[in-house]
Design a protein around this motif. Sequence first.
Motif, PDB file in Angstrom:
ATOM      1  N   GLY A   1       0.862  -1.233   0.144  1.00  0.00           N
ATOM      2  CA  GLY A   1      -0.003  -0.102  -0.028  1.00  0.00           C
ATOM      3  C   GLY A   1       0.710   1.100   0.148  1.00  0.00           C
ATOM      4  N   ASN A   2       0.235   2.260  -0.648  1.00  0.00           N
ATOM      5  CA  ASN A   2       1.216   3.411  -0.666  1.00  0.00           C
ATOM      6  C   ASN A   2       0.458   4.736  -0.760  1.00  0.00           C
ATOM      7  OD1 ASN A   2       3.774   4.561  -0.827  1.00  0.00           O
ATOM      8  ND2 ASN A   2       3.381   5.240  -3.116  1.00  0.00           N
ATOM      9  N   SER A   3      -0.902   4.607  -0.680  1.00  0.00           N
ATOM     10  CA  SER A   3      -1.839   5.723  -0.708  1.00  0.00           C
ATOM     11  C   SER A   3      -1.952   6.601   0.735  1.00  0.00           C
ATOM     12  CB  SER A   3      -3.285   5.680  -1.273  1.00  0.00           C
ATOM     13  OG  SER A   3      -4.173   6.550  -1.148  1.00  0.00           O
ATOM     14  N   LYS A   4      -1.325   7.600   0.773  1.00  0.00           N
ATOM     15  CA  LYS A   4      -1.639   8.227   2.241  1.00  0.00           C
ATOM     16  C   LYS A   4      -2.934   8.995   2.323  1.00  0.00           C
ATOM     17  CE  LYS A   4       1.897  11.316   0.967  1.00  0.00           C
ATOM     18  NZ  LYS A   4       2.426  10.177  -0.413  1.00  0.00           N
TER      19      LYS A   4
ATOM     20  N   LEU B   1      -5.390   2.926  -6.829  1.00  0.00           N
ATOM     21  CA  LEU B   1      -5.928   2.120  -5.923  1.00  0.00           C
ATOM     22  C   LEU B   1      -6.242   0.713  -6.356  1.00  0.00           C
ATOM     23  CD1 LEU B   1      -8.361   4.407  -3.847  1.00  0.00           C
ATOM     24  CD2 LEU B   1      -5.999   3.613  -3.439  1.00  0.00           C
ATOM     25  N   HIS B   2      -6.720   0.514  -7.686  1.00  0.00           N
ATOM     26  CA  HIS B   2      -7.025  -0.632  -8.451  1.00  0.00           C
ATOM     27  C   HIS B   2      -5.683  -1.604  -8.604  1.00  0.00           C
ATOM     28  CE1 HIS B   2      -9.120  -3.914 -10.420  1.00  0.00           C
ATOM     29  NE2 HIS B   2      -8.218  -3.832 -11.582  1.00  0.00           N
ATOM     30  N   GLY B   3      -4.631  -0.927  -8.996  1.00  0.00           N
ATOM     31  CA  GLY B   3      -3.422  -1.451  -9.232  1.00  0.00           C
ATOM     32  C   GLY B   3      -2.946  -1.898  -8.047  1.00  0.00           C
ATOM     33  N   GLU B   4      -2.885  -1.024  -6.898  1.00  0.00           N
ATOM     34  CA  GLU B   4      -2.486  -1.076  -5.571  1.00  0.00           C
ATOM     35  C   GLU B   4      -2.949  -2.433  -4.959  1.00  0.00           C
ATOM     36  OE1 GLU B   4      -1.772   2.203  -2.469  1.00  0.00           O
ATOM     37  OE2 GLU B   4      -3.410   1.115  -1.739  1.00  0.00           O
ATOM     38  N   MET B   5      -4.250  -2.837  -5.191  1.00  0.00           N
ATOM     39  CA  MET B   5      -4.995  -3.807  -4.642  1.00  0.00           C
ATOM     40  C   MET B   5      -4.532  -5.294  -5.192  1.00  0.00           C
ATOM     41  SD  MET B   5      -9.106  -4.484  -4.233  1.00  0.00           S
ATOM     42  CE  MET B   5      -9.581  -4.261  -5.660  1.00  0.00           C
ATOM     43  N   ASN B   6      -4.503  -5.188  -6.556  1.00  0.00           N
ATOM     44  CA  ASN B   6      -3.939  -6.190  -7.371  1.00  0.00           C
ATOM     45  C   ASN B   6      -2.453  -6.436  -7.223  1.00  0.00           C
ATOM     46  OD1 ASN B   6      -6.270  -6.360  -8.590  1.00  0.00           O
ATOM     47  ND2 ASN B   6      -6.016  -5.090 -10.466  1.00  0.00           N
ATOM     48  N   GLY B   7      -1.664  -5.427  -6.734  1.00  0.00           N
ATOM     49  CA  GLY B   7      -0.526  -5.684  -6.209  1.00  0.00           C
ATOM     50  C   GLY B   7       0.005  -6.017  -5.025  1.00  0.00           C
ATOM     51  N   PHE B   8      -1.149  -5.985  -4.162  1.00  0.00           N
ATOM     52  CA  PHE B   8      -0.929  -6.352  -2.713  1.00  0.00           C
ATOM     53  C   PHE B   8      -0.077  -7.700  -2.534  1.00  0.00           C
ATOM     54  CE2 PHE B   8      -2.326  -6.456   1.771  1.00  0.00           C
ATOM     55  CZ  PHE B   8      -1.653  -5.147   2.307  1.00  0.00           C
ATOM     56  N   THR B   9       0.887  -7.795  -1.644  1.00  0.00           N
ATOM     57  CA  THR B   9       1.601  -8.903  -1.497  1.00  0.00           C
ATOM     58  C   THR B   9       0.651 -10.156  -1.086  1.00  0.00           C
ATOM     59  OG1 THR B   9       3.435  -7.650  -1.009  1.00  0.00           O
ATOM     60  CG2 THR B   9       3.671 -10.055  -0.447  1.00  0.00           C
TER      61      THR B   9
ATOM     62  N   GLY C   1      -2.589 -10.641  -1.385  1.00  0.00           N
ATOM     63  CA  GLY C   1      -3.860 -10.688  -2.275  1.00  0.00           C
ATOM     64  C   GLY C   1      -4.910  -9.896  -2.116  1.00  0.00           C
ATOM     65  N   ARG C   2      -5.770  -9.717  -2.855  1.00  0.00           N
ATOM     66  CA  ARG C   2      -6.940  -8.830  -2.845  1.00  0.00           C
ATOM     67  C   ARG C   2      -7.698  -8.887  -1.587  1.00  0.00           C
ATOM     68  NH1 ARG C   2      -8.658  -7.064  -8.273  1.00  0.00           N
ATOM     69  NH2 ARG C   2     -10.772  -7.306  -7.287  1.00  0.00           N
ATOM     70  N   THR C   3      -8.112  -9.962  -1.169  1.00  0.00           N
ATOM     71  CA  THR C   3      -9.170 -10.002  -0.159  1.00  0.00           C
ATOM     72  C   THR C   3      -8.399  -9.670   1.327  1.00  0.00           C
ATOM     73  OG1 THR C   3      -9.994 -12.284  -1.103  1.00  0.00           O
ATOM     74  CG2 THR C   3     -10.033 -12.045   1.384  1.00  0.00           C
ATOM     75  N   SER C   4      -6.804 -10.011   1.323  1.00  0.00           N
ATOM     76  CA  SER C   4      -6.147  -9.378   2.449  1.00  0.00           C
ATOM     77  C   SER C   4      -6.215  -8.069   2.504  1.00  0.00           C
ATOM     78  CB  SER C   4      -4.954  -9.834   2.451  1.00  0.00           C
ATOM     79  OG  SER C   4      -4.046  -9.549   3.428  1.00  0.00           O
TER      80      SER C   4
ATOM     81  N   ILE D   1      -8.089  -2.854   4.841  1.00  0.00           N
ATOM     82  CA  ILE D   1      -8.566  -1.330   4.967  1.00  0.00           C
ATOM     83  C   ILE D   1      -9.757  -1.505   6.001  1.00  0.00           C
ATOM     84  CG2 ILE D   1      -9.850   0.212   3.447  1.00  0.00           C
ATOM     85  CD1 ILE D   1      -6.684  -0.083   3.021  1.00  0.00           C
ATOM     86  N   ILE D   2     -10.834  -2.487   5.745  1.00  0.00           N
ATOM     87  CA  ILE D   2     -11.920  -2.569   6.690  1.00  0.00           C
ATOM     88  C   ILE D   2     -11.380  -2.752   8.252  1.00  0.00           C
ATOM     89  CG2 ILE D   2     -14.066  -3.828   7.246  1.00  0.00           C
ATOM     90  CD1 ILE D   2     -14.188  -4.580   4.386  1.00  0.00           C
ATOM     91  N   GLY D   3     -10.480  -3.317   8.635  1.00  0.00           N
ATOM     92  CA  GLY D   3      -9.935  -3.775   9.867  1.00  0.00           C
ATOM     93  C   GLY D   3      -9.243  -2.185  10.523  1.00  0.00           C
ATOM     94  N   THR D   4      -8.691  -1.775   9.817  1.00  0.00           N
ATOM     95  CA  THR D   4      -8.093  -0.405  10.047  1.00  0.00           C
ATOM     96  C   THR D   4      -9.152   0.542  10.189  1.00  0.00           C
ATOM     97  OG1 THR D   4      -5.991  -0.936   8.727  1.00  0.00           O
ATOM     98  CG2 THR D   4      -6.391   1.356   9.458  1.00  0.00           C
TER      99      THR D   4
END
Length: 369
Positions: free
Chosen positions: A59-62, A254-262, A264-267, A272-275
Amino acid sequence: MAGNEAPILVHHGTTSNQLPLHKFKRWHWWLLVSINIFFLLAGQCAAVLLGRYYYDKGGNSKWLATLVQTAAFPILLVPLLFIPSTLKPSTESTSSSIAVISFIYVILGVVIAGDNMLYSVGLLYLSASTYSLICATQLAFNAIFSYFINSQKFTALIFNSVVVLSLSASLIAVNDDSSGPSGLSKWKYALGFLTTLAASALYSLLLSIMQLTFQKVLKRETFAVVLEMQIYTSVVATCVAIIGLFASGEWRTLHGEMNGFTEGRTSYIMTIIGTAVSWQVCSVGVVGLIFVVSSLFSNVISTLSLALTPIASVIIFHDRMNGVKIIAMLMAIWGFATYIYQNYLDDLKARKLQSEHADGNYQSPSSYC
């Protein structure tokens, strides 16, 4: 909060359908304080760790990190539904106009959004343990603001707590081994330190202003009012964060960030929801303690996470826990313990006063801290 008990009013004022704190049993008061402490500590610790996890895994979006700090405000509507209508705030019960209250909420919401952005930048460039220890400076800032804004009285123990916690954070500032999570450059570490320091100062100012708003403007310090303040200011802060997200163009990534999340997308989505949920749980505890005790006490409890987050960071993220960090953490725990002891002494004084008054006019420890 405390089961089906009626909302509690602090000692600054009463109304016909509110239960004053001085008529509330001691164990009820301590139960309410304990519940809010748990919300604050659990929510803050989880939110910081999840925020660091978001950055570590891609993730990288401030602005997204800023948005999630207030976006889950709708969950606060749930406890509000269970509060009896006779105990909910009404426009007739306050001397301040709706326009004045709305203006205050808007200003607070905008400032909260800016403060959340500063925290997001700080967490991006610092390890979770370093970030948490620097946040201890908020207590020293709050001591100053509480003195001038809320007429806070200080004892030797409270002064000791503020000084020790400030020195604890200073050790982290001069620690050469406090590099960022990814071996960032010195100037980025300095930027993370300064933004976190600025965020702590702004956060402390917000707490004192909230306490002043309860006392001078709203004048109905029930848990319903606490929740409504949190909801309305979160709405404004969320709108500001959404505007920032789109204005900065970060929404396109954000879409590319989600796809590139180490992990996976579900995690990514669950992180995000947990935070978001964790920050709201923390906020309930923060504002609840302002309501029941004081802004300074709320800030002191926030520093207790220094005993939890750094340790959890070492276990989960393998943060480096060098000698300076260990000393800083022990100093932070000592500073917290001295303040808690002062509240214990205040409680003993309150009980003595209670026994001396035949009419049972009990004042909670919040009257002295």
